[in-house]
Structure formats: C-alpha cells, structure tokens
Design a protein around this motif. Structure first.
Motif, PDB file in Angstrom:
ATOM      1  N   MET A   1       0.836  -1.166   0.000  1.00 53.65           N
ATOM      2  CA  MET A   1       0.000   0.000   0.000  1.00 53.65           C
ATOM      3  C   MET A   1       0.887   1.236   0.000  1.00 53.65           C
ATOM      4  SD  MET A   1      -2.738   1.000   2.893  1.00 53.65           S
ATOM      5  CE  MET A   1      -4.268   1.574   2.267  1.00 53.65           C
ATOM      6  N   LYS A   2       0.664   2.128  -0.941  1.00 54.78           N
ATOM      7  CA  LYS A   2       1.458   3.342  -1.036  1.00 54.78           C
ATOM      8  C   LYS A   2       0.728   4.487  -0.352  1.00 54.78           C
ATOM      9  CE  LYS A   2       4.390   2.966  -4.960  1.00 54.78           C
ATOM     10  NZ  LYS A   2       4.754   3.550  -6.226  1.00 54.78           N
ATOM     11  N   PHE A   3       1.479   5.242   0.433  1.00 54.05           N
ATOM     12  CA  PHE A   3       0.933   6.418   1.081  1.00 54.05           C
ATOM     13  C   PHE A   3       1.508   7.654   0.404  1.00 54.05           C
ATOM     14  CE2 PHE A   3       1.058   3.229   4.532  1.00 54.05           C
ATOM     15  CZ  PHE A   3      -0.301   3.170   4.790  1.00 54.05           C
ATOM     16  N   SER A   4       0.706   8.695   0.295  1.00 52.16           N
ATOM     17  CA  SER A   4       1.216   9.937  -0.282  1.00 52.16           C
ATOM     18  C   SER A   4       2.075  10.657   0.754  1.00 52.16           C
ATOM     19  CB  SER A   4       0.062  10.830  -0.731  1.00 52.16           C
ATOM     20  OG  SER A   4      -0.607  11.346   0.404  1.00 52.16           O
ATOM     21  N   SER A   5       2.905  11.550   0.281  1.00 53.06           N
ATOM     22  CA  SER A   5       3.783  12.287   1.185  1.00 53.06           C
ATOM     23  C   SER A   5       2.976  13.181   2.121  1.00 53.06           C
ATOM     24  CB  SER A   5       4.788  13.106   0.385  1.00 53.06           C
ATOM     25  OG  SER A   5       4.111  14.033  -0.438  1.00 53.06           O
ATOM     26  N   HIS A   6       1.839  13.682   1.665  1.00 55.01           N
ATOM     27  CA  HIS A   6       1.005  14.531   2.526  1.00 55.01           C
ATOM     28  C   HIS A   6       0.510  13.742   3.740  1.00 55.01           C
ATOM     29  CE1 HIS A   6       0.997  17.664  -0.478  1.00 55.01           C
ATOM     30  NE2 HIS A   6       0.602  16.787  -1.391  1.00 55.01           N
ATOM     31  N   PHE A   7       0.109  12.506   3.509  1.00 53.46           N
ATOM     32  CA  PHE A   7      -0.364  11.648   4.593  1.00 53.46           C
ATOM     33  C   PHE A   7       0.760  11.395   5.600  1.00 53.46           C
ATOM     34  CE2 PHE A   7      -0.889   7.367   6.357  1.00 53.46           C
ATOM     35  CZ  PHE A   7      -2.115   7.503   6.979  1.00 53.46           C
ATOM     36  N   LEU A   8       1.955  11.123   5.102  1.00 52.93           N
ATOM     37  CA  LEU A   8       3.078  10.832   5.991  1.00 52.93           C
ATOM     38  C   LEU A   8       3.498  12.064   6.781  1.00 52.93           C
ATOM     39  CD1 LEU A   8       5.082   8.537   3.582  1.00 52.93           C
ATOM     40  CD2 LEU A   8       3.861   7.839   5.633  1.00 52.93           C
ATOM     41  N   PHE A   9       3.531  13.240   6.134  1.00 53.08           N
ATOM     42  CA  PHE A   9       3.892  14.466   6.846  1.00 53.08           C
ATOM     43  C   PHE A   9       2.848  14.820   7.901  1.00 53.08           C
ATOM     44  CE2 PHE A   9       6.449  15.740   2.956  1.00 53.08           C
ATOM     45  CZ  PHE A   9       7.652  15.432   3.556  1.00 53.08           C
ATOM     46  N   THR A  10       1.575  14.628   7.586  1.00 50.36           N
ATOM     47  CA  THR A  10       0.511  14.905   8.554  1.00 50.36           C
ATOM     48  C   THR A  10       0.621  13.962   9.749  1.00 50.36           C
ATOM     49  OG1 THR A  10      -0.938  15.637   6.769  1.00 50.36           O
ATOM     50  CG2 THR A  10      -1.991  15.099   8.863  1.00 50.36           C
ATOM     51  N   GLY A  11       0.872  12.682   9.484  1.00 54.88           N
ATOM     52  CA  GLY A  11       1.048  11.724  10.566  1.00 54.88           C
ATOM     53  C   GLY A  11       2.239  12.054  11.441  1.00 54.88           C
ATOM     54  N   ALA A  12       3.337  12.490  10.837  1.00 55.97           N
ATOM     55  CA  ALA A  12       4.524  12.860  11.608  1.00 55.97           C
ATOM     56  C   ALA A  12       4.243  14.076  12.483  1.00 55.97           C
ATOM     57  CB  ALA A  12       5.694  13.131  10.674  1.00 55.97           C
ATOM     58  N   ALA A  13       3.513  15.050  11.929  1.00 58.09           N
ATOM     59  CA  ALA A  13       3.189  16.241  12.708  1.00 58.09           C
ATOM     60  C   ALA A  13       2.272  15.900  13.882  1.00 58.09           C
ATOM     61  CB  ALA A  13       2.527  17.282  11.804  1.00 58.09           C
ATOM     62  N   ILE A  14       1.279  15.056  13.661  1.00 58.87           N
ATOM     63  CA  ILE A  14       0.362  14.674  14.741  1.00 58.87           C
ATOM     64  C   ILE A  14       1.102  13.889  15.817  1.00 58.87           C
ATOM     65  CG2 ILE A  14      -1.626  13.211  15.279  1.00 58.87           C
ATOM     66  CD1 ILE A  14      -2.806  14.118  12.581  1.00 58.87           C
ATOM     67  N   LEU A  15       1.970  12.959  15.423  1.00 63.74           N
ATOM     68  CA  LEU A  15       2.742  12.206  16.413  1.00 63.74           C
ATOM     69  C   LEU A  15       3.657  13.121  17.221  1.00 63.74           C
ATOM     70  CD1 LEU A  15       3.783   8.881  14.668  1.00 63.74           C
ATOM     71  CD2 LEU A  15       2.341   9.173  16.660  1.00 63.74           C
ATOM     72  N   THR A  16       4.244  14.104  16.570  1.00 63.30           N
ATOM     73  CA  THR A  16       5.110  15.051  17.274  1.00 63.30           C
ATOM     74  C   THR A  16       4.307  15.850  18.291  1.00 63.30           C
ATOM     75  OG1 THR A  16       6.541  15.225  15.340  1.00 63.30           O
ATOM     76  CG2 THR A  16       6.724  16.968  16.982  1.00 63.30           C
ATOM     77  N   LEU A  17       3.152  16.363  17.886  1.00 64.98           N
ATOM     78  CA  LEU A  17       2.322  17.138  18.808  1.00 64.98           C
ATOM     79  C   LEU A  17       1.839  16.285  19.983  1.00 64.98           C
ATOM     80  CD1 LEU A  17       0.229  19.299  16.321  1.00 64.98           C
ATOM     81  CD2 LEU A  17       2.109  20.028  17.797  1.00 64.98           C
ATOM     82  N   LEU A  18       1.417  15.061  19.713  1.00 63.10           N
ATOM     83  CA  LEU A  18       0.968  14.181  20.793  1.00 63.10           C
ATOM     84  C   LEU A  18       2.118  13.823  21.739  1.00 63.10           C
ATOM     85  CD1 LEU A  18      -1.424  11.719  18.927  1.00 63.10           C
ATOM     86  CD2 LEU A  18      -2.045  13.533  20.539  1.00 63.10           C
ATOM     87  N   GLY A  19       3.273  13.597  21.179  1.00 66.36           N
ATOM     88  CA  GLY A  19       4.425  13.260  22.007  1.00 66.36           C
ATOM     89  C   GLY A  19       4.857  14.410  22.888  1.00 66.36           C
ATOM     90  N   LEU A  20       4.845  15.621  22.345  1.00 70.23           N
ATOM     91  CA  LEU A  20       5.247  16.778  23.129  1.00 70.23           C
ATOM     92  C   LEU A  20       4.172  17.170  24.143  1.00 70.23           C
ATOM     93  CD1 LEU A  20       6.941  18.968  20.380  1.00 70.23           C
ATOM     94  CD2 LEU A  20       8.042  17.654  22.190  1.00 70.23           C
ATOM     95  N   ALA A  21       2.910  17.087  23.760  1.00 68.68           N
ATOM     96  CA  ALA A  21       1.830  17.482  24.674  1.00 68.68           C
ATOM     97  C   ALA A  21       1.695  16.500  25.835  1.00 68.68           C
ATOM     98  CB  ALA A  21       0.514  17.568  23.909  1.00 68.68           C
ATOM     99  N   GLY A  22       1.875  15.228  25.562  1.00 68.65           N
ATOM    100  CA  GLY A  22       1.712  14.223  26.613  1.00 68.65           C
ATOM    101  C   GLY A  22       3.006  13.833  27.289  1.00 68.65           C
ATOM    102  N   HIS A  23       4.084  14.528  26.994  1.00 68.63           N
ATOM    103  CA  HIS A  23       5.410  14.227  27.542  1.00 68.63           C
ATOM    104  C   HIS A  23       5.804  12.775  27.278  1.00 68.63           C
ATOM    105  CE1 HIS A  23       5.529  18.133  29.436  1.00 68.63           C
ATOM    106  NE2 HIS A  23       4.301  17.914  29.929  1.00 68.63           N
TER     107      HIS A  23
END
Length: 125
Positions: A1-23
């Motif tokens: 299954m191929k993911f577009s770069s937009h999907f991957l960048f959005t996922g990376a941004a959400i993971l970063t925000l969740l990681g920083l917000a939840g320590h």
C-alpha cells in the motif's frame, strides 16, 4: 500500500504534537522516521511527475549505480583499491568487460558500467 507524502507528513506532525503534549518523548523518533519516509515519498512523487528528458538533464549519467564485484569473475588482477581487487577483465555469464580506468580520469562512453570502488568497464566485442 502506497501512502502519499502529505499523509506521511501529517502523521509525523500529529505524532510530534501528541508526544510533546503528553510528555511521551519515546514517540518522537517514530515521528522523525515518518517524516524522513515522507521526504523520500515526496521525491519519488516529484520524479514521477517530471518528463523523462527533464529527468535525464537533472540526473547525470555519471551517477549510474555502483555494481558490486561479487556479480563478476575477475581475470588479470592489477591492484587493490579500498580493500577490493581491481581486475583488467571481468566476466559475467556471457559477457566480458574490459577496464577503461578510474571514474573521473577517463571519458565515460555509452554502455559502460561502474564497478566498486569506482572503475569504468567497457563491454568487449
């Protein structure tokens, strides 16, 4: 299954925000990995959108892949370079390749191959 770069960048941004917000700082390496995968996907998308003649102008022929010496049987050992033997003649199945010289020192001809550690070989007729 191929993911577009937009999907991957959005996922990376959400993971970063969740990681920083939840320590939860152990999630950050996964976010960085996802971002790097997104970068490579974006490069592939841009290259596939380019015309073939534009790609040929941007990617020079000198960036041909460096073939491993394991795929060949060598004859006439000349010397060692970077821990690998350099042979005058390489044999692969039904073809023989003759050493032209080190890449950058000899002019590259069409139909040449590059073999590790950076030597050009021309097919013998």
């Amino acid at each position: 299954m191929k993911f577009s770069s937009h999907f991957l960048f959005t996922g990376a941004a959400i993971l970063t925000l969740l990681g920083l917000a939840g320590h939860e700082y152990l999630i950050l390496p996964v976010a960085f990995l996802l971002a790097f995968i997104g970068l490579s996907a974006a490069d592939r998308e841009q290259n596939s959108d380019m015309a073939s003649h534009a790609t040929a102008m941007l990617v020079p022929a000198s960036q041909r892949p460096l073939l491993p010496l394991d795929a060949f049987r060598g004859q006439d050992l000349m010397f060692y370079r970077a821990g690998s033997p350099v042979y005058r003649t390489l044999i692969a199945r039904d073809s023989r390749w003759q050493l032209l010289g080190e890449q950058g020192e000899v002019s590259e001809e069409p139909g040449c191959i590059r073999v590790y550690p950076g030597y050009l070989y021309r097919r013998q007729r």
